[in-house]
Design an enzyme around this catalytic site. Structure first.
Site, PDB file in Angstrom:
ATOM      1  N   HIS A  14       1.461  -3.102  -5.106  1.00  0.00           N
ATOM      2  CA  HIS A  14       1.867  -3.578  -3.782  1.00  0.00           C
ATOM      3  C   HIS A  14       3.212  -3.045  -3.291  1.00  0.00           C
ATOM      4  CE1 HIS A  14       1.541  -6.427  -0.403  1.00  0.00           C
ATOM      5  NE2 HIS A  14       2.858  -6.405  -0.465  1.00  0.00           N
ATOM      6  N   SER A  19       2.173  -4.765   4.307  1.00  0.00           N
ATOM      7  CA  SER A  19       2.215  -6.176   3.953  1.00  0.00           C
ATOM      8  C   SER A  19       2.432  -7.078   5.175  1.00  0.00           C
ATOM      9  CB  SER A  19       3.288  -6.366   2.874  1.00  0.00           C
ATOM     10  OG  SER A  19       3.099  -7.569   2.194  1.00  0.00           O
ATOM     11  N   ASP A  68      -2.681  -5.736  -6.902  1.00  0.00           N
ATOM     12  CA  ASP A  68      -1.838  -6.478  -5.984  1.00  0.00           C
ATOM     13  C   ASP A  68      -1.549  -7.868  -6.519  1.00  0.00           C
ATOM     14  OD1 ASP A  68      -0.531  -7.496  -3.711  1.00  0.00           O
ATOM     15  OD2 ASP A  68      -1.770  -6.248  -2.411  1.00  0.00           O
TER      16      ASP A  68
END
Ligand SMILES: *[C@@H]1O[C@H](CO)[C@@H](O)[C@H](O)[C@H]1NC(C)=O
Length: 289
Positions: free
Chosen positions: A268, A101, A214
């Site tokens: 995610h 990320s 996500d």
């Protein structure tokens, strides 16, 4: 005598076979967590790649809070400082980086601005390479409001990491003019930094993985450098002028098969957790060997 000669020969073969070295690995976690988030990945590397692989699980500042309230430039500087003052990493011929990320933007900053020691393989798990524009979920009301309503005010551009890669597709000129980090990192401004591009091109592989599940990085395609146009339709990066003119070197990487697109359905937040071990084994591990 023959036996002795033969054994010398066998010994010679044994010692002359080059032993492939595994480069040290640097891990960089995402926003709203700290390095403990990546602890399972440290274990996976030792279990599935090798006990003796040197793994540096990076932390910036105090971890959790500094992952949100910081400047991206400060984060990049600290990332570089820590690598360059580590006795093993600083002497490595090359290193590999695996980032999750927001960590992918910090690590890419290191590659573009420092790259010393140089990076061999750079792997990003759902990193907002093209920015984010969506419902923020920082669970800190004023931060969510700031991002949605005034991402480019000075406070955000100085002290709030996500504001520095917030890309408003309805106000692209504002983004270019006022966002202090991402337009530079992506070489989107009129004046390009050739070093940023050269350092990206020097990578052995740039592995960009996105998730079809996500809800943190919006749009999820940002992990592939794809982003919204002014009608909120996602446009592939390889259809843009940035790609065609190779502003960041991604076209060069792609044409030499070193830009690797990967897709997973890993949610995610779960990338570094046992739920997503399969993803690591199937897609990521081969680039850390
Ligand atoms: C262009 O990018 C898309 C992702 O947006 C990818 O699926 C496709 O393979 C790329 N095309 C080429 C020719 O690289």
């Amino acid at each position: 005598m023959k036996v002795l000669a033969l054994s010398f020969f066998v010994l010679f073969l044994f010692f002359s076979t080059p032993i492939k070295t595994t480069y040290p690995v640097v891990l960089m976690h995402g926003v709203t967590c700290d390095s403990s988030e990546m602890d399972p990945v440290v274990k996976w590397i030792h279990k599935y790649i090798g006990e003796d692989v040197y793994v540096y699980n990076m932390e910036i500042g105090d971890g959790y809070w500094d992952s949100i309230f910081n400047s991206m430039y400060n984060s990049v500087d600290e990332f570089a400082y820590k690598i360059q003052s580590d006795p093993i990493l600083s002497k490595a011929e090359k290193i590999n980086i695996l980032a999750h990320s927001q960590g992918g933007l910090i690590a890419r900053g290191y590659i573009e601005m420092f790259n010393d020691p140089p990076v061999s393989n750079f792997i990003t798990w759902s990193s907002p390479h093209a920015g984010v524009f969506g419902t923020p979920k920082y669970d800190i009301e004023w931060v969510d409001k700031l991002l949605q309503e005034m991402p480019y005010i000075e406070l955000g551009q100085r002290d709030v990491n996500p504001a520095q890669y917030w890309k408003d597709p309805y106000n692209y000129q504002d983004y270019l003019k006022k966002c202090v980090f991402l337009p530079y990192l992506n070489n989107e401004l009129e004046t390009k930094n050739p070093k940023y591009r050269d350092n990206i091109i020097s990578l052995d592989h740039f592995v960009i993985q996105r998730s079809t599940d996500d809800s943190t990085v919006v749009p999820g395609e940002s992990a592939w450098f794809d982003f919204y146009d002014e009608n909120l339709k996602v446009v592939s990066y390889n259809k843009t002028t940035a790609y065609k003119e190779d502003w960041l070197g991604l076209r060069t990487l792609s044409e030499s098969n070193r830009l690797i697109y990967q897709e997973t359905d890993c949610p995610h937040g779960l990338y570094p957790h046992d739920e997503c071990l399969d993803n690591f084994l199937k897609y990521t591990m081969q680039y850390l060997k």
